[in-house]
Enzyme design. Structure first.
Site, PDB file in Angstrom:
ATOM      1  N   CYS A  78       0.829  -1.287  -0.070  1.00 50.56           N
ATOM      2  CA  CYS A  78      -0.009   0.016  -0.046  1.00 50.56           C
ATOM      3  C   CYS A  78       0.817   1.351  -0.100  1.00 50.56           C
ATOM      4  O   CYS A  78       0.433   2.330  -0.312  1.00 50.56           O
ATOM      5  CB  CYS A  78      -0.829   0.086   1.103  1.00 50.56           C
ATOM      6  SG  CYS A  78      -2.234  -1.165   1.212  1.00 50.56           S
ATOM      7  N   HIS A 136      -2.815   7.310   2.748  1.00 48.06           N
ATOM      8  CA  HIS A 136      -3.407   6.007   2.328  1.00 48.06           C
ATOM      9  C   HIS A 136      -4.982   5.658   2.526  1.00 48.06           C
ATOM     10  O   HIS A 136      -4.812   6.051   3.714  1.00 48.06           O
ATOM     11  CB  HIS A 136      -2.495   4.995   2.558  1.00 48.06           C
ATOM     12  CG  HIS A 136      -2.985   3.617   2.238  1.00 48.06           C
ATOM     13  ND1 HIS A 136      -3.609   3.153   1.039  1.00 48.06           N
ATOM     14  CD2 HIS A 136      -3.147   2.546   2.999  1.00 48.06           C
ATOM     15  CE1 HIS A 136      -3.777   1.912   1.157  1.00 48.06           C
ATOM     16  NE2 HIS A 136      -3.712   1.516   2.289  1.00 48.06           N
ATOM     17  N   ASN A 190     -10.027   0.199  -0.100  1.00 51.34           N
ATOM     18  CA  ASN A 190      -8.522   0.152   0.116  1.00 51.34           C
ATOM     19  C   ASN A 190      -8.061  -0.370  -1.319  1.00 51.34           C
ATOM     20  O   ASN A 190      -8.322  -1.281  -1.450  1.00 51.34           O
ATOM     21  CB  ASN A 190      -8.023  -0.547   1.146  1.00 51.34           C
ATOM     22  CG  ASN A 190      -6.375  -0.700   1.277  1.00 51.34           C
ATOM     23  OD1 ASN A 190      -5.722  -0.190   0.518  1.00 51.34           O
ATOM     24  ND2 ASN A 190      -6.041  -1.052   2.213  1.00 51.34           N
TER      25      ASN A 190
HETATM   26  O1  UT7 Z   1      -3.632  -0.951   3.864  1.00 54.65           O
HETATM   27  C1  UT7 Z   1      -2.863  -1.299   4.995  1.00 54.65           C
HETATM   28  C2  UT7 Z   1      -3.663  -2.379   5.469  1.00 54.65           C
HETATM   29  N1  UT7 Z   1      -4.882  -2.082   6.058  1.00 54.65           N
HETATM   30  C3  UT7 Z   1      -5.429  -1.434   7.094  1.00 54.65           C
HETATM   31  O2  UT7 Z   1      -5.241  -0.337   7.299  1.00 54.65           O
HETATM   32  C4  UT7 Z   1      -6.629  -1.932   7.870  1.00 54.65           C
HETATM   33  C5  UT7 Z   1      -6.225  -1.699   9.499  1.00 54.65           C
HETATM   34  N2  UT7 Z   1      -7.283  -2.395  10.234  1.00 54.65           N
HETATM   35  C6  UT7 Z   1      -8.414  -1.983  10.326  1.00 54.65           C
HETATM   36  O3  UT7 Z   1      -8.753  -1.014   9.397  1.00 54.65           O
HETATM   37  C7  UT7 Z   1      -9.400  -2.519  11.264  1.00 54.65           C
HETATM   38  O4  UT7 Z   1      -8.803  -3.122  12.099  1.00 54.65           O
HETATM   39  C8  UT7 Z   1     -10.677  -3.463  10.595  1.00 54.65           C
HETATM   40  C9  UT7 Z   1     -11.489  -2.669   9.860  1.00 54.65           C
HETATM   41  C10 UT7 Z   1      -9.885  -4.552   9.823  1.00 54.65           C
HETATM   42  C11 UT7 Z   1     -11.353  -4.025  11.747  1.00 54.65           C
HETATM   43  O5  UT7 Z   1     -11.945  -3.156  12.538  1.00 54.65           O
HETATM   44  P1  UT7 Z   1     -11.662  -3.408  14.171  1.00 54.65           P
HETATM   45  O6  UT7 Z   1     -12.276  -2.234  15.138  1.00 54.65           O
HETATM   46  O7  UT7 Z   1     -10.250  -3.393  14.481  1.00 54.65           O
HETATM   47  O8  UT7 Z   1     -12.661  -4.736  14.558  1.00 54.65           O
HETATM   48  P2  UT7 Z   1     -12.078  -6.248  15.160  1.00 54.65           P
HETATM   49  O9  UT7 Z   1     -11.239  -6.709  14.243  1.00 54.65           O
HETATM   50  O10 UT7 Z   1     -11.732  -5.701  16.662  1.00 54.65           O
HETATM   51  O11 UT7 Z   1     -13.234  -6.880  15.134  1.00 54.65           O
HETATM   52  C12 UT7 Z   1     -14.608  -6.424  16.005  1.00 54.65           C
HETATM   53  C13 UT7 Z   1     -15.244  -7.265  15.613  1.00 54.65           C
HETATM   54  C14 UT7 Z   1     -15.252  -8.928  15.982  1.00 54.65           C
HETATM   55  O12 UT7 Z   1     -16.156  -9.783  16.675  1.00 54.65           O
HETATM   56  P3  UT7 Z   1     -16.072  -9.881  18.330  1.00 54.65           P
HETATM   57  O13 UT7 Z   1     -14.721 -11.014  18.287  1.00 54.65           O
HETATM   58  O14 UT7 Z   1     -15.989  -8.894  18.888  1.00 54.65           O
HETATM   59  O15 UT7 Z   1     -17.361 -11.003  18.485  1.00 54.65           O
HETATM   60  C15 UT7 Z   1     -15.001  -9.310  14.612  1.00 54.65           C
HETATM   61  O16 UT7 Z   1     -15.075 -10.710  14.550  1.00 54.65           O
HETATM   62  O17 UT7 Z   1     -15.907  -7.434  14.658  1.00 54.65           O
HETATM   63  C16 UT7 Z   1     -16.128  -8.419  13.874  1.00 54.65           C
HETATM   64  N3  UT7 Z   1     -16.073  -8.454  12.195  1.00 54.65           N
HETATM   65  C17 UT7 Z   1     -16.953  -8.340  11.545  1.00 54.65           C
HETATM   66  N4  UT7 Z   1     -18.321  -8.087  11.701  1.00 54.65           N
HETATM   67  C18 UT7 Z   1     -19.022  -7.689  10.722  1.00 54.65           C
HETATM   68  C19 UT7 Z   1     -14.743  -8.499  11.675  1.00 54.65           C
HETATM   69  N5  UT7 Z   1     -15.114  -8.230  10.369  1.00 54.65           N
HETATM   70  C20 UT7 Z   1     -16.361  -8.121  10.260  1.00 54.65           C
HETATM   71  C21 UT7 Z   1     -17.194  -7.715   9.271  1.00 54.65           C
HETATM   72  N6  UT7 Z   1     -18.618  -7.593   9.518  1.00 54.65           N
HETATM   73  N7  UT7 Z   1     -16.826  -7.546   7.812  1.00 54.65           N
END
Ligand code: UT7
Length: 325
Positions: free
Chosen positions: A115, A252, A282
């Site tokens: 990225c 980004h 992204n």
């Molecule tokens: O280009 C560089 C690479 N990428 C990035 O910069 C991405 C960096 N990371 C992020 O943007 C965020 O960490 C995410 C958007 C990927 C995730 O957001 P988060 O606030 O960190 O959520 P999380 O991973 O802590 O997940 C929270 C909950 C989990 O459920 P439990 O364990 O709390 O029950 C996940 O299983 O959300 C769940 N979850 C979803 N729910 C609905 C994860 N993905 C999804 C989804 N839809 N697509």
């Protein structure tokens, strides 16, 4: 020898015709428009058609940038393409685009920093131009991440999209003043210890497969907000300019929350942020040039403006480029 500086002559973009909304994704995996918008700000992304490859997207973005710059393909003697999703293992996507544009002079090569790729490519092209070895560069970020996404993994498949953006840079004499147009300073970093946090689980040498993107989202988020701002501070330190001097911050486009928190941490006013993540998702190396093309076309970024590019990607890699537009 007079000092040279790389001046932006134009930018361009191309997005595949097909869009994929959050509601459509919610029919495939257990997710919702509400979750995706709240956690990332993404509303939709574009997906390449069957047979539409990274070089095809890159070629169209390049033609748009050439037209925007008022430059002919024959005037280009350096092509740098940032991509992690090349058409083929080799030859490079850059040489495919070179051929598609009918360019036979100069040199074309790919650069891979995921990225951060476009910022790395601008920094690389800028050094070539400033050395006097080349005169006019076509810098492209082009990706088809839809081809390396695991469409059953809701933690990643909602985040990414396809697209391409391009920039034309020209070497021009400069007195070295900060109010003169051109790339003022670039700062690149990498730290290979973080491979596991963001990687593709396949490759020609390791598995003889293409593989799928795997990400520990929370870890990447923490790194992006916690660490990456150092390269922006480096750009300010190298020039003596400050966040108040900036006209636009073009980071980004991975997650709206990362963008806002980074700007806040750096003391950059919210109205100076260019964000297109809601429209494109992204798009990896294409995200920064796509945002630049949107903000240039709608009249926000104007000649003379001070523009800070910033990106972070797998590796980890990260970098900044400060440009007097
Ligand atoms: O280009 C560089 C690479 N990428 C990035 O910069 C991405 C960096 N990371 C992020 O943007 C965020 O960490 C995410 C958007 C990927 C995730 O957001 P988060 O606030 O960190 O959520 P999380 O991973 O802590 O997940 C929270 C909950 C989990 O459920 P439990 O364990 O709390 O029950 C996940 O299983 O959300 C769940 N979850 C979803 N729910 C609905 C994860 N993905 C999804 C989804 N839809 N697509």
């Amino acid at each position: 020898m007079p000092q040279l500086r790389s001046v932006v002559l134009g930018v361009g973009a191309y997005l595949p015709a097909k869009t994929l909304t959050n509601d459509e994704l919610a029919k495939r995996v257990d997710t919702s428009d509400e979750w995706i918008v709240q956690r990332t700000g993404i509303k939709e992304r574009h997906i390449a058609a069957e047979g539409e490859t990274t070089s095809m997207l890159g070629e169209k973005a390049a033609r748009d940038a050439l037209a925007n710059a008022g430059v002919s393909a024959n005037d280009i003697d350096l092509i740098v393409v940032a991509t992690s999703t090349p058409d083929w293992t080799f030859p490079s996507t850059a040489t495919q685009i070179q051929a598609a544009l009918g360019i036979t002079q100069g040199v074309a090569f790919d650069l891979q920093a995921v990225c951060s790729g476009f910022v790395f490519a601008v920094a690389t092209a800028e050094k070539f131009l400033r050395s006097g070895s080349h005169k006019r560069a076509l810098v492209i970020g082009a990706e088809t991440f839809s081809r390396i996404i695991d469409w059953n993994d809701r933690t990643t498949c909602v985040l990414f999209g396809d697209g391409a953006g391009a920039m034309i840079l020209e070497a021009r004499p400069s007195a070295g003043r900060l109010d003169e147009r051109g790339v003022l300073t670039t700062h690149l970093r990498s730290d290979g210890r973080h491979r596991a946090k963001l990687h593709v689980d396949g490759g020609p040498s390791a598995t003889q497969t293409v593989g799928h993107l795997r990400m520990e989202g929370k870890e990447v988020f923490r790194f992006a907000v916690g660490q990456v701002t150092d390269v922006v501070k480096d750009a300010f330190a190298a020039t003596g300019l400050t966040p108040e001097d900036l006209d636009w911050f073009v980071p980004h486009q991975a997650n709206r929350r990362i963008i806002d928190m980074s700007a806040q941490k750096l003391g950059i006013a919210p109205e100076k942020i260019i964000a297109t993540v809601h429209l494109h998702g992204n798009t990896s190396a294409a995200s920064v040039p796509l945002a630049l093309a949107v903000a240039s076309a709608d009249g926000r970024i104007k000649q003379g403006d001070l523009v800070m590019l910033e990106a972070v990607g797998g590796g980890f890699t990260w970098g900044s480029a400060l440009i007097r537009w």
